[in-house]
Design an enzyme around this catalytic site. Structure first.
Site, PDB file in Angstrom:
ATOM      1  N   VAL A 146       0.828  -1.206   0.000  1.00  0.00           N
ATOM      2  CA  VAL A 146       0.000   0.000   0.000  1.00  0.00           C
ATOM      3  C   VAL A 146       0.862   1.256   0.000  1.00  0.00           C
ATOM      4  CG1 VAL A 146      -1.604   1.369   1.401  1.00  0.00           C
ATOM      5  CG2 VAL A 146      -2.045  -1.062   1.024  1.00  0.00           C
ATOM      6  N   GLU A 147       1.940   1.229   0.767  1.00  0.00           N
ATOM      7  CA  GLU A 147       2.766   2.424   0.893  1.00  0.00           C
ATOM      8  C   GLU A 147       3.538   2.767  -0.381  1.00  0.00           C
ATOM      9  OE1 GLU A 147       3.000   4.688   3.137  1.00  0.00           O
ATOM     10  OE2 GLU A 147       1.739   3.793   4.685  1.00  0.00           O
ATOM     11  N   THR A 148       4.227   1.802  -0.970  1.00  0.00           N
ATOM     12  CA  THR A 148       5.149   2.148  -2.073  1.00  0.00           C
ATOM     13  C   THR A 148       5.189   1.135  -3.221  1.00  0.00           C
ATOM     14  OG1 THR A 148       7.022   1.035  -0.997  1.00  0.00           O
ATOM     15  CG2 THR A 148       6.692   3.373  -0.474  1.00  0.00           C
TER      16      THR A 148
END
Length: 362
Positions: A146-148
């Site tokens: 989700v983050e990167t």
């Protein structure tokens, strides 16, 4: 082992180089410092000319026992990013939330395929982290995805520019402007404190427009408190080393109270005849109700959820003009929201991890 402190002489020399760089714009590699021209700082506004910025630099140096000229030169080379303050403003009131749309941004074939590769390439480290910290592999995989997208998109803003912009030019129209500006000043101080313990150039790290860095997008204070050297090579690398990334994410969750073996959510439905939805939604995402109290409020739990001994929260996910979705959140759901204070974010992490696991099992 922690990285060694540079000598006072190296700090003085580096401060001199930073000062020289401010007079010779071509000295530092712009390819490294700001590869995306859209994120390039304004050349007209440098914080070296700002009395408030230089005063704060002096305060940091005194509090952290850092070389004053190095701190002043580093902050002085930061540039205002004109678009960043606008990005911090909340969405206009009346903008409907939509879980279906939010979910589609993060649970897609690209992330699932990338997640499978990440899991397979780091299976032994994920298993080790799960055994040592109690955090399931699928949650760690969900976070990094989700983050990167597993390091594919870690941000292209110079961290020093992003943090300085939000520390000294946070938008006054924000409803929590004073609190948020204080937060970013603290993060700028933490960033400089960490960078002072290396011989690396503090003008080069890249991250998000809020100053988050690496595959897991840790803020500087989170790096200082929770990042770990999980492969034991003597340094912490959240940009290129997935072993450190996995250990650091797992350590973060453990520090915030992750309970091994506890599901983060349970399915929930309602007995409309005795439903007290306003009461159940009152504590928001904070686990408050025992299973018996939850059921007494009109919620219906099935299977293992009926025997759950912990506390629960009713999580509402709005779907625009359609009916909302609901789940029962446990302490571990709440812990995920300590990474990003959003129930929509936490659900995306959970569902991406589950989708990756399911794809690997097929």
């Amino acid at each position: 082992m922690p990285r060694p402190l540079p000598s006072v002489l190296s700090h003085v020399l580096f401060a001199a180089l930073l000062c020289a760089a401010s007079l010779m714009p071509g000295t530092l590699s712009t390819a490294q410092a700001a590869p995306d021209k859209r994120n390039a700082p304004s050349r007209a506004i440098a914080y070296s000319t700002r009395e408030d910025a230089m005063q704060f630099a002096d305060e940091i140096a005194a509090r952290r026992d850092l070389d004053r000229q190095w701190v002043r030169a580093t902050i002085g080379n930061a540039k205002l990013l004109p678009n960043v303050p606008r990005l911090m403003l909340p969405a206009p009131t009346g903008t409907p939330k939509n879980w279906y749309v939010y979910r589609s941004r993060f649970i897609d074939p690209v992330r699932i395929q990338a997640g499978m590769r990440f899991w397979r390439n780091n299976a032994s480290t994920l298993a080790r982290a799960e055994a040592e910290f109690g955090v399931p592999a699928e949650i760690i995989v969900g976070i990094v995805g989700v983050e990167t997208i597993y390091g594919r998109n870690m941000g292209s803003f110079r961290v020093i520019d992003a943090l300085a912009t939000l520390a000294f030019d946070f938008p006054e129209s924000h409803p929590r402007a004073r609190e948020r500006q204080a937060f970013f000043r603290s993060e700028l101080e933490s960033f400089l404190s960490t960078e002072s313990r290396t011989n690396e150039n503090p003008l080069l790290p890249l991250g998000s427009y809020a100053g988050a860095m690496g595959m897991p997008q840790f803020m500087p204070s989170s790096i200082a408190k929770y990042a770990v050297d999980y492969d034991g090579d003597g340094r912490i690398d959240l940009v290129n080393n997935p072993v450190d990334v996995i250990g650091s994410v797992a350590n973060y969750f453990k520090a915030f109270g992750w309970q091994p073996g506890m599901p983060p959510i349970f399915p929930v439905r309602f007995d409309e005849a005795r439903l007290q939805k306003a009461v159940l939604l009152g504590p928001d995402i904070v686990p408050t109700f025992s299973a018996d109290a939850f059921v007494a409020g009109g919620a219906v739990l099935d299977g293992e959820a009926q025997q759950f001994k912990g506390l629960l929260a009713l999580i509402e996910l709005q779907n625009g003009g359609d009916l909302p979705s609901y789940v029962a959140g446990t302490q571990n759901f709440y812990v995920i929201t300590r990474y990003n204070w959003s129930s929509y974010y936490a659900m995306s992490v959970i569902e991406l991890g589950r989708e990756v696991r399911a794809a690997m099992e097929n």
